[in-house]
Enzyme design. Structure first.
Site, PDB file in Angstrom:
ATOM      1  CG  ASP A   1      -1.519   1.266   1.596  1.00 54.86           C
ATOM      2  OD1 ASP A   1      -2.219   1.805   0.720  1.00 54.86           O
ATOM      3  OD2 ASP A   1      -1.314   1.761   2.723  1.00 54.86           O
TER       4      ASP A   1
ATOM      5  CG  ASP B   1      -1.621   7.733   0.330  1.00 55.47           C
ATOM      6  OD1 ASP B   1      -2.430   7.573  -0.603  1.00 55.47           O
ATOM      7  OD2 ASP B   1      -0.657   8.523   0.270  1.00 55.47           O
TER       8      ASP B   1
ATOM      9  CD  GLU C   1      -4.250   9.720   3.792  1.00 53.99           C
ATOM     10  OE1 GLU C   1      -4.715  10.809   3.405  1.00 53.99           O
ATOM     11  OE2 GLU C   1      -4.340   8.683   3.112  1.00 53.99           O
TER      12      GLU C   1
ATOM     13  NE  ARG D   1     -10.771  10.359   2.027  1.00 47.77           N
ATOM     14  CZ  ARG D   1      -9.562   9.953   1.646  1.00 47.77           C
ATOM     15  NH1 ARG D   1      -8.596  10.830   1.391  1.00 47.77           N
ATOM     16  NH2 ARG D   1      -9.300   8.682   1.503  1.00 47.77           N
TER      17      ARG D   1
HETATM   18  C1  XBP Z   1      -5.317   6.215   0.749  1.00 46.22           C
HETATM   19  C2  XBP Z   1      -6.513   6.854   0.157  1.00 46.22           C
HETATM   20  C3  XBP Z   1      -6.319   7.956  -0.850  1.00 46.22           C
HETATM   21  C4  XBP Z   1      -5.577   9.133  -0.208  1.00 46.22           C
HETATM   22  C5  XBP Z   1      -5.774  10.400  -1.028  1.00 46.22           C
HETATM   23  O1  XBP Z   1      -4.778   5.414  -0.272  1.00 46.22           O
HETATM   24  O2  XBP Z   1      -7.628   6.443   0.447  1.00 46.22           O
HETATM   25  O3  XBP Z   1      -7.603   8.374  -1.256  1.00 46.22           O
HETATM   26  O4  XBP Z   1      -6.159   9.382   1.083  1.00 46.22           O
HETATM   27  O5  XBP Z   1      -5.299  10.187  -2.350  1.00 46.22           O
HETATM   28  P1  XBP Z   1      -3.899   4.072   0.089  1.00 46.22           P
HETATM   29  P2  XBP Z   1      -6.248  10.567  -3.590  1.00 46.22           P
HETATM   30  O6  XBP Z   1      -4.675   2.928  -0.546  1.00 46.22           O
HETATM   31  O7  XBP Z   1      -2.556   4.311  -0.556  1.00 46.22           O
HETATM   32  O8  XBP Z   1      -3.797   3.953   1.596  1.00 46.22           O
HETATM   33  O9  XBP Z   1      -6.808  11.955  -3.309  1.00 46.22           O
HETATM   34  O10 XBP Z   1      -5.344  10.524  -4.806  1.00 46.22           O
HETATM   35  O11 XBP Z   1      -7.309   9.501  -3.612  1.00 46.22           O
HETATM   36 MG    MG Z   2      -2.966   3.212   3.294  1.00 43.66          MG
END
Ligand code: XBP
Ligand code: MG
Length: 239
Positions: free
Chosen positions: A11, A13, A20, A57
């Site tokens: 993964d 983020d 975040e 979101r």
């Molecule tokens: C985390 C998410 C992403 C980020 C924001 O992704 O849910 O939406 O919060 O990025 P991960 P975007 O699967 O890497 O934990 O605005 O590009 O969606």
């Molecule tokens: Mg993540």
């Protein structure tokens, strides 16, 4: 030993780096640029993070808190999110973010051991590239020949789509791989794809319930300290 796995599927983020707060700043900057009276503080963002995907979101926020119909327009949200991504990649390009403990060492160990590397993330591909280039230099993207990201799949985490896409591109069985995640949405996505999932909770996910995880570690530095022996960390008490 981790060397028994043929691929690691990371993964992004919260797992590769604590990103975040940079995402939250980018959302708020895009809202300000658009003269929207919106500001996502930490508490609100922690709630909103339950919805994966930036566009999804924003939509959830409009439906639950803003209510202005014109803010539900697909093009409006897409343009706002594109601005947010521009701000986010600028923050990442500035070098503000660093990899979490143990991430660089695990990636180096995997490469030295012939273990393949892949990414399965909800974030946008542009954001993945910005982070990998900032962390590993201009060829950072080459470290991960398989990258499943954002809108490449129909359903975002916790649906299994993005991990199934990574497995498809790897042409490997789930049992041959290990997923690395930070959130319960991500863990559920990986487990639904049949993957053992090693969780390193991040700042926004520390209070989540990771029951069913292969192991829950404070960070990947613990795995390095265990000489990459998964059986030794499996008994690690959840954080
Ligand atoms: C985390 C998410 C992403 C980020 C924001 O992704 O849910 O939406 O919060 O990025 P991960 P975007 O699967 O890497 O934990 O605005 O590009 O969606
Ligand atoms: Mg993540």
């Amino acid at each position: 030993m981790i060397a028994t796995r043929k691929a690691l599927i990371f993964d992004v983020d919260g797992t590769l780096a604590e990103t975040e707060e940079a995402h939250r700043a980018a959302f708020n900057q895009a809202f300000a640029d658009a003269l929207l009276p919106w500001h996502w503080d930490r508490d609100l963002y922690c709630e909103l993070l339950k919805i994966t995907g930036g566009k999804e979101r924003i939509r959830h926020f409009v439906e639950s808190a803003d209510g202005d119909e014109c803010h539900l327009d697909v093009g409006f949200i897409a343009d706002l999110h594109a601005e947010k991504t521009r701000h986010y990649t600028r923050i990442v390009d500035s070098g503000e973010l660093s990899l979490r403990p143990g991430v660089h060492a695990l990636i180096s160990h995997a490469r030295a051991s012939g273990i393949r590397l892949a990414i399965a993330t909800t974030t946008s591909l542009a954001n993945v590239e910005a982070l990998l280039v900032a962390a590993f230099g201009p060829t950072g993207m080459d470290l991960f020949p398989v990258i499943a990201a954002g809108d490449m799949v129909a359903h975002k985490k916790p649906a299994p789509d993005v991990f199934l896409e990574a497995l498809r591109q790897l042409d490997l069985e789930p049992a041959d791989c290990l997923a690395l995640e930070d959130s319960v949405n991500g863990m559920r996505s990986a487990m639904a794809a049949g993957l053992d999932t090693l969780v390193t909770p991040s700042a926004y996910t520390r209070e989540e319930d990771f029951g069913g995880a292969y192991a829950v570690l404070p960070d990947l530095g613990v795995l390095e300290a265990a000489d990459w022996d998964l059986s030794r960390v499996r008994q690690f008490t959840p954080v």
